[in-house]
Design an enzyme around this catalytic site. Structure first.
Site, short mmCIF file in Angstrom:
data_model
loop_
_atom_site.label_atom_id
_atom_site.label_comp_id
_atom_site.label_asym_id
_atom_site.label_seq_id
_atom_site.Cartn_x
_atom_site.Cartn_y
_atom_site.Cartn_z
CB SER A 37 61.98 26.58 33.61
OG SER A 37 61.30 25.79 32.64
CB ILE A 40 51.48 27.20 37.13
CG1 ILE A 40 50.23 27.62 36.35
CG2 ILE A 40 51.13 26.98 38.60
CD1 ILE A 40 49.18 26.52 36.26
CE1 TYR A 179 46.90 18.55 29.81
CE2 TYR A 179 44.54 18.90 29.58
CZ TYR A 179 45.72 19.14 30.24
OH TYR A 179 45.74 19.95 31.35
#
Length: 283
Positions: A37, A40, A179
């Site tokens: 949505s 990328i 991350y």
């Protein structure tokens, strides 16, 4: 292609897509895109809109997916949308059940959904959820998804395209522990399973991207002036890999960054703490 600064032009270059090859490759095929949505994922969906393919778009924002479906189906592709937060067990189970309703199986999966978080470890001492939620979407979700749909891909000798980061090949940076650990976990899992997948006819591709100017990087103020690849450029790299079946993509300069990470590791380990202390003193 987007407007780049001179530095960005040097770092990212240009890319040409052979649309005839792409259209031929995707004709009649089913492509699953997670995180579709925005950023990328959104750009790759629109890039494939002129192919006679069936796009399955998955994301949390159903309203945005509905708008995309309406736009894309004015062109050549057919679109199915599925609203799901892949961190939610029940929603993931519903998505998997939905995917198994396609008797023709799946031909391609673009593993794009993810979350980024930049936070000092000292700001996370009472925020264990920073790590659990990051692992949930960047590692556990794609593993669970693929474990379920590998038979669907095997049926069509399909392709898995994993969207990763160049950080996998460099010294880990402060503030990015959650991350980088989560992305490394899936990268290792995927590289470990590749020989088995390839042996059954499933192609595997990993796209190691530099910083991309998506909504995910907006919370980090320092990135506003940092050279970054455009989502359109990143989507073009992904689309090209669909017909070239290239195993990996990395920026041309990554090899120099890798060598620097090896040669100057000890220097970095000495200087980084001093730099962080100085930064703290200036607050």
């Amino acid at each position: 292609m987007p407007k780049y600064t001179l530095k960005e032009k040097v770092l990212f270059g240009s890319i040409h897509i052979n649309m005839k090859k792409l259209e031929k490759e995707l004709q009649g095929k089913t492509v699953l895109i997670t995180g579709a949505s925005s950023g990328i994922g959104e750009r790759i969906a629109y890039l494939l809109a002129d192919t006679e393919s069936h796009l399955i778009l998955v994301a949390r924002r159903e309203e945005k997916l509905s708008v995309m479906k309406e736009d894309i189906e004015k062109r050549a592709a057919q679109v199915s949308i599925f609203r799901a937060d892949l961190r939610n067990h029940e929603e993931m189970e519903r998505l998997l059940a939905f995917l198994h309703t396609f008797p023709q199986g799946l031909d391609m999966v673009v593993n794009n959904a993810g979350i980024s978080i930049r936070r000092s470890i000292f700001e996370s001492l009472d925020r264990f959820h920073d790590f659990t939620r990051t692992m949930a979407i960047n590692y556990f979700a794609p593993v669970q998804l693929l474990l379920s749909i590998i038979p669907l891909l095997q049926k069509n000798k399909g392709q898995i395209i994993n969207i990763s980061t160049i950080n996998m090949w460099m010294i880990p940076f402060p503030y990015w522990a959650a991350y980088q650990a989560s992305k490394s976990a899936f990268d290792t899992w995927f590289r470990s399973t590749e020989p088995e997948l390839n042996a059954t006819g499933i192609s595997t591709t990993t796209i190691y991207l530099p910083l991309v100017r998506t909504p995910m990087i907006l919370p980090t103020a320092s990135y506003r002036s940092t050279p970054a690849m455009s989502p359109v450029h990143a989507a073009s790299i992904i689309a090209k890999s669909m017909y070239t079946k290239r195993r990996t993509y990395t920026p041309w300069w990554l090899v120099f960054a890798q060598w620097g990470s090896i040669l100057f590791r000890s220097v970095w380990q000495r200087l980084a703490p001093a730099g962080l202390r100085k930064k703290g003193d200036n607050k």
